[in-house]
Enzyme design. Structure first.
Site, PDB file in Angstrom:
ATOM      1  CB  THR A  15      -0.923  -0.097   1.259  1.00 20.00           C
ATOM      2  OG1 THR A  15      -1.736   1.183   1.147  1.00 20.00           O
ATOM      3  CG2 THR A  15      -0.257   0.206   2.729  1.00 20.00           C
ATOM      4  CG  ASP A  32       6.405   2.743  -2.292  1.00 18.17           C
ATOM      5  OD1 ASP A  32       7.743   2.994  -1.804  1.00 18.17           O
ATOM      6  OD2 ASP A  32       6.164   2.678  -3.522  1.00 18.17           O
ATOM      7  NE  ARG A  76       1.074   1.286 -10.576  1.00 21.24           N
ATOM      8  CZ  ARG A  76      -0.107   1.962 -11.137  1.00 21.24           C
ATOM      9  NH1 ARG A  76      -1.105   0.969 -10.674  1.00 21.24           N
ATOM     10  NH2 ARG A  76      -0.340   3.191 -11.608  1.00 21.24           N
ATOM     11  NE  ARG A 115       2.227  -7.782  -4.872  1.00 23.64           N
ATOM     12  CZ  ARG A 115       2.004  -7.153  -6.023  1.00 23.64           C
ATOM     13  NH1 ARG A 115       3.252  -6.537  -6.594  1.00 23.64           N
ATOM     14  NH2 ARG A 115       0.759  -6.603  -5.932  1.00 23.64           N
ATOM     15  CG  ASP A 143      -2.482  -6.064  -5.235  1.00 29.63           C
ATOM     16  OD1 ASP A 143      -1.725  -6.587  -4.342  1.00 29.63           O
ATOM     17  OD2 ASP A 143      -2.613  -6.277  -6.465  1.00 29.63           O
ATOM     18  CG  ASP A 144      -4.627  -1.312  -1.558  1.00 26.59           C
ATOM     19  OD1 ASP A 144      -4.493  -1.198  -2.685  1.00 26.59           O
ATOM     20  OD2 ASP A 144      -3.844  -0.384  -0.788  1.00 26.59           O
ATOM     21  CG  ASP A 145      -6.217  -2.201  -6.460  1.00 25.63           C
ATOM     22  OD1 ASP A 145      -6.402  -3.429  -6.183  1.00 25.63           O
ATOM     23  OD2 ASP A 145      -5.783  -1.720  -7.416  1.00 25.63           O
ATOM     24  CD  GLU A 171       0.520 -11.123 -12.247  1.00 25.56           C
ATOM     25  OE1 GLU A 171      -0.263 -10.243 -11.878  1.00 25.56           O
ATOM     26  OE2 GLU A 171       1.340 -10.817 -13.085  1.00 25.56           O
ATOM     27  CG  HIS A 190      -8.215  -6.428 -10.933  1.00 24.16           C
ATOM     28  ND1 HIS A 190      -7.135  -6.238  -9.764  1.00 24.16           N
ATOM     29  CD2 HIS A 190      -7.871  -5.395 -11.942  1.00 24.16           C
ATOM     30  CE1 HIS A 190      -6.130  -5.374 -10.326  1.00 24.16           C
ATOM     31  NE2 HIS A 190      -6.537  -4.930 -11.387  1.00 24.16           N
TER      32      HIS A 190
END
Length: 303
Positions: A56, A86, A131, A136, A159-161, A249, A276
């Site tokens: 985040t 970050d 990103r 990570r 992920d937070d979104d 990935e 997503h």
């Protein structure tokens, strides 16, 4: 006070009303039970620890995103949430959020700033740097240092979104030793659903990805989780600043598995349990005017 005398008809009416009330309360309790998948996940005993890694960074929607995600984590007692900011230091915003959610004992707060010298190769100005790589990898280091190969666990990059169903974590509990679990992801890659393709023997043979389908593992970060023992067995499995957009990935998965060894979950990849969704960037034109005047709408308020 005089005595109250009830006629037989009145007594019958009172009894009927009493019975109706009892039946209503009983029926309401039955209808308000937790969903089956939640009742199953609520039994923490003998479940693997799910290490959910969330990179985040500070932005206007950060607290809103993490708050929504914290409500999912609250419902899954075997999740250990690793939030990596970050930044040079962890923030009070994230600390306060974990405290208010009652998740301090089930979380780890880290910081890892992305080095400014790393630039992603490509023409897209919105992807000037990889990103979440540094964040990570910091979480993976923490996991390897604080667990052993004999611990039962699963590592998921949350992920937070995105939007997550509690059922997704129930599926992660099924991931076998030295396996990578995979499942469909909704609203990603230009498709309604991006999913693994299985053959008649329920072995993953590919993906229906439309965007960069030539990738070794053309799936979204939300579409897989790795058994903890695999990460201990393969210490070289990390993310890289050197790979192209969309290849993170594949970069970690190439170290730990091959296509035919992927474990299909979510009803053999027939159900979507994560989306997503992303978040629309808020329009803060009026706030910008205040800022230029040396003011703000949120003085002393954490938003």
């Amino acid at each position: 006070m005089g005595e109250i005398h009830l006629r037989p008809r009145q007594i019958i009416i009172i009894v009927v009303i009493f019975v109706v009330i009892i039946l209503f309360i009983t029926n309401t309790r039955q209808n308000c039970e937790f969903p089956k998948y939640y009742r199953s996940s609520a039994r923490k005993d003998d479940l693997p620890t799910i290490f959910a890694i969330t990179p985040t960074y500070y932005r206007p929607v950060q607290k809103a995103e993490l708050t929504r995600l914290s409500h999912v984590v609250m419902l899954v007692p075997n999740v250990h949430w690793i939030i990596v900011e970050d930044a040079d230091h962890t923030s009070s915003l994230v600390t306060n959020l974990l405290q208010r959610a009652g998740l301090v004992e089930r979380s780890t707060q880290l910081s890892a700033k992305t080095p400014t010298q790393f630039k992603l190769q490509g023409k897209d100005p919105n992807w000037s740097k990889p990103r979440g790589v540094e964040q990570r990898n910091a979480a993976l280091r923490w996991i390897r240092e604080n667990t052993s190969k004999d611990d039962r666990g699963v590592v998921y990059f949350m992920d937070d979104d995105n939007a997550y169903s509690v059922e997704l974590f129930e599926e992660m509990n099924k991931i076998q030793a030295e396996r990578v679990g995979v499942w469909p992801v909704g609203l990603v890659g230009g498709l309604m659903v991006e999913k693994p393709i299985l053959n008649n023997e329920n072995i993953v043979t590919g993906f229906n990805a439309a965007w960069r389908p030539e990738r070794p593992f053309p799936l979204d970060m939300a579409g897989f989780a790795i058994s903890l023992d695999l990460l201990h067995k393969r210490p070289e499995a990390v993310f890289s600043f050197e790979v192209e957009r969309g290849y993170q990935e594949s970069e970690i998965l190439r170290h730990v598995t091959v296509l035919k060894e992927l474990q299909p979950l979510a009803n053999l990849c027939k159900e979507v349990l994560v989306w997503h969704t992303r978040t629309e960037k808020p329009k803060l034109t009026e706030e910008e005017k205040l800022r230029k005047a040396g003011k703000s709408s949120f003085d002393g308020i954490e938003v």
